[in-house]
Design an enzyme around this catalytic site. Structure first.
Site, PDB file in Angstrom:
ATOM      1  N   GLU A  30       0.848  -1.195   0.000  1.00 17.96           N
ATOM      2  CA  GLU A  30       0.000   0.000   0.000  1.00 17.96           C
ATOM      3  C   GLU A  30       0.883   1.245   0.000  1.00 17.96           C
ATOM      4  O   GLU A  30       1.821   1.344   0.778  1.00 17.96           O
ATOM      5  CB  GLU A  30      -0.926  -0.026   1.225  1.00 17.96           C
ATOM      6  N   GLN A  31       0.524   2.197  -0.853  1.00 15.08           N
ATOM      7  CA  GLN A  31       1.355   3.409  -0.930  1.00 15.08           C
ATOM      8  C   GLN A  31       1.262   4.297   0.315  1.00 15.08           C
ATOM      9  O   GLN A  31       2.229   4.932   0.709  1.00 15.08           O
ATOM     10  CB  GLN A  31       0.975   4.228  -2.158  1.00 15.08           C
ATOM     11  N   ARG A 104     -17.213   3.993   5.634  1.00 12.71           N
ATOM     12  CA  ARG A 104     -16.130   3.326   4.898  1.00 12.71           C
ATOM     13  C   ARG A 104     -14.981   2.930   5.814  1.00 12.71           C
ATOM     14  O   ARG A 104     -14.365   1.879   5.624  1.00 12.71           O
ATOM     15  CB  ARG A 104     -15.599   4.238   3.800  1.00 12.71           C
ATOM     16  N   TYR A 210     -27.757   9.110   3.323  1.00 18.51           N
ATOM     17  CA  TYR A 210     -28.170   7.947   4.123  1.00 18.51           C
ATOM     18  C   TYR A 210     -27.411   7.955   5.450  1.00 18.51           C
ATOM     19  O   TYR A 210     -26.345   8.550   5.565  1.00 18.51           O
ATOM     20  CB  TYR A 210     -27.965   6.633   3.374  1.00 18.51           C
ATOM     21  N   ASP A 290     -11.485  -0.679  -9.174  1.00 20.01           N
ATOM     22  CA  ASP A 290     -11.401   0.526 -10.005  1.00 20.01           C
ATOM     23  C   ASP A 290     -10.230   0.461 -10.986  1.00 20.01           C
ATOM     24  O   ASP A 290     -10.275   1.064 -12.049  1.00 20.01           O
ATOM     25  CB  ASP A 290     -11.245   1.773  -9.122  1.00 20.01           C
TER      26      ASP A 290
END
Ligand SMILES: Cc1cc2nc3c(=O)[nH]c(=O)nc-3n(C[C@H](O)[C@H](O)[C@H](O)COP(=O)(O)OP(=O)(O)OC[C@H]3O[C@@H](n4cnc5c(N)ncnc54)[C@H](O)[C@@H]3O)c2cc1C
Length: 382
Positions: A30-31, A104, A210, A290
């Site tokens: 992971e960067q 998230r 939401y 993505d």
């Protein structure tokens, strides 16, 4: 197999769990120097929830879920309810899987904790990948070069793995800008229908909201077709005044949420897409999420499809021949994500009062009408 995953986002971590459970030797590069996610919500639809259940995450996720009972589509200015869909147990019974909202950061920490429990040194932070080569070599910022049996690019919209191992276009600005805010739900208390999640639709603009975190906070995403804009990044500071410039004459509930957002916590970003690739396989390199199929968010399926990819890829790799396994993964997934990418774009046009029928020849169905929630990545033919 020794598997290097580039990117510890929702897609990369789901793949790490699924592959780790199948006894592969998995390391995630992971960067970012620390694990984390942006301060916003996400909707998990049944097609994604099925994967989480199969990975044994149901119990860990349950405390963080907000399960909506209904979901509204509303007129942008009057707030009049145009559509009212029953969720909660009705949706759970129909699909045999959950539909819920979650912060998230909560989802991300459950995924990271689950993987790290099984593989305590499995995530290497501060390790940006600049290059992935088809023979499985992955040079790291530290100077070390990892030699993997398989490299998975899960490094998002601006994927370096995609750009160095595949023939690809650059991310393309769509003319759309999104704002996100997270505010106390009480900010809109008492205003009509604001106790039920919903989307307000108006010409060239959308406002989605939401609850998350037990309902105490409301997450919103506001979309505007601005046409011409070129700032980069996910966290470009904005202001209430700027957003009210677009939404100031909208329904009182929308205005109340925007007015409750501290300027320091209002961010915007440009919505970019990539065109579909003709293959997701380059020797020992493949893509998920993505990096493979960045899409517009109007069907709320970007992360859901990354989660599906992770499960289908892990299942495909149960075979012994890598080339054949990857080609099965590619064949099982690409057609579906190409179609979702295209339908998300068309649905965005329809939401904004443009005429997607001009382009597609038919009325655009939403994600549920298209049957996307029925997809079962844990059993689909590969
Ligand atoms: C407004 C909005 C709302 C959305 N709502 C929903 C929703 O409700 N439901 C849904 O399913 N989807 C939703 N999405 C889509 C979803 O957020 C994305 O599709 C999803 O996060 C993609 O996951 P990913 O793991 O592929 O990529 P990312 O989440 O982008 O993760 C990529 C990771 O790779 C790392 N990385 C990048 N480059 C490198 C490098 N060179 N080396 C090492 N690491 C690197 C990054 O730091 C990051 O951690 C929404 C999107 C938007 C814009």
């Amino acid at each position: 197999m020794k598997i290097a995953i580039v990117g510890a986002g929702i897609g990369g971590l789901t793949a790490a769990i699924a592959l780790g459970q199948r006894s592969h030797d998995v390391t995630v590069y992971e960067q970012a120097p620390a694990l984390g996610e942006i301060g916003a919500g996400i909707t998990i639809t049944p097609n994604a929830d099925r994967v989480f259940t199969a990975l044994g995450l149901g119990q860990a996720l349950a405390p963080y879920q907000v399960i909506p009972q209904r979901q509204l589509t509303q007129h942008w200015q009057t707030g009049a309810v145009l559509k009212d869909v029953e969720r909660g147990t009705a949706t759970a019974q129909r699909y045999g899987a959950g539909y819920y909202h979650i912060h998230r950061a909560d989802l991300h920490s459950v995924l990271a904790d689950t993987f790290l429990k099984a593989c305590p040194s499995g995530i290497k932070l501060g390790q940006p990948a600049h290059l992935a080569s088809a023979d499985g070599r992955l040079p790291l910022a530290s100077g070390e070069t990892v030699a993997a049996d398989l490299v998975i690019g899960a490094d998002g919209l601006k994927s370096q793995v995609r750009e160095t191992a595949f023939e690809t276009d650059r991310p393309e600005f769509t003319g759309q800008v999104a704002w996100r805010g997270l505010v106390p739900t009480a900010s809109a208390a008492g205003l009509p229908n604001m106790d039920t999640p919903g989307v307000h639709i108006g010409p060239k603009q959308l406002f989605l909201r939401y609850p998350v975190r037990g309902g105490d906070l409301t997450n919103y995403a506001a979309f505007v077709d601005v046409g011409d804009w070129a700032d980069e990044g996910w966290t470009i500071p904005s202001s209430r005044a700027e957003l009210l410039g677009y939404f100031g004459d909208w329904d009182a509930g929308v205005v109340a949420l925007i007015e409750a957002t501290p300027d320091t916590e209002l961010f915007k970003w440009a919505l970019n897409v990539r065109r579909p690739l003709s293959t997701w396989v380059a020797g020992k390199v493949t893509l998920i999420g993505d990096a493979a199929h960045a899409m517009l968010p109007f069907m709320g399926q970007g992360a859901a499809t990354a989660i599906e990819d992770a499960m289908v890829l892990a299942r495909s790799l149960e075979g012994s021949d890598l080339a054949e396994s990857l080609s099965r993964y590619d064949a099982a997934r690409r057609q579906r994500t190409d179609a979702i990418q295209e339908n998300s774009r068309l649905l965005g046009l329809q939401f904004q009062g443009k005429d997607p029928a001009d382009q597609s020849g038919h009325r655009i169905k939403n994600e549920e009408e298209l049957g996307l929630f029925d997809y079962d990545a844990t059993s689909v033919a590969i």
